[in-house]
Design a protein around this motif. Sequence first.
Motif, mmCIF file in Angstrom:
data_model
loop_
_atom_site.group_PDB
_atom_site.id
_atom_site.type_symbol
_atom_site.label_atom_id
_atom_site.label_comp_id
_atom_site.label_asym_id
_atom_site.label_seq_id
_atom_site.Cartn_x
_atom_site.Cartn_y
_atom_site.Cartn_z
ATOM 1 N N ARG A 86 36.687 66.413 60.345
ATOM 2 C CA ARG A 86 36.752 67.015 59.404
ATOM 3 C C ARG A 86 35.920 66.759 58.342
ATOM 4 N N LYS A 89 32.337 66.601 59.989
ATOM 5 C CA LYS A 89 31.717 68.388 59.867
ATOM 6 C C LYS A 89 30.961 68.676 58.817
ATOM 7 N N SER A 90 31.982 67.593 57.831
ATOM 8 C CA SER A 90 31.051 68.300 56.223
ATOM 9 C C SER A 90 30.304 67.368 55.713
ATOM 10 N N THR A 91 29.556 66.229 56.319
ATOM 11 C CA THR A 91 28.713 65.592 56.106
ATOM 12 C C THR A 91 27.530 66.065 56.510
#
Length: 92
Positions: A86, A89-91
């Motif tokens: 997660r 994915k957010s980077t």
Amino acid sequence: MDGTGISVDFDGRLLVVEPTTSAAKEELGTSRLSLFITDISRLSLKGAGVLRGGRLSLTMHDGSRHQLAFNRAQQPHFARLYKELRAAKSTP
């Protein structure tokens, strides 16, 4: 890290899943599954219970799905992997 019939490695960009049993190989449909974090659209984690195993579910942008099975003893490792995926994915 080991799951139920699988060995999993994540380097921050690439998730590699290798079956360690013939049943897991049949379920994965390959002898080595390599997934880039950018190919994953959704993640979900279902914890293991007393009588059932847990699953880390991955849905790809093309609609395909993969489920990585684990038992209660392996659950902390998969919870950490879920958090790492997660975060990756957010980077941007």
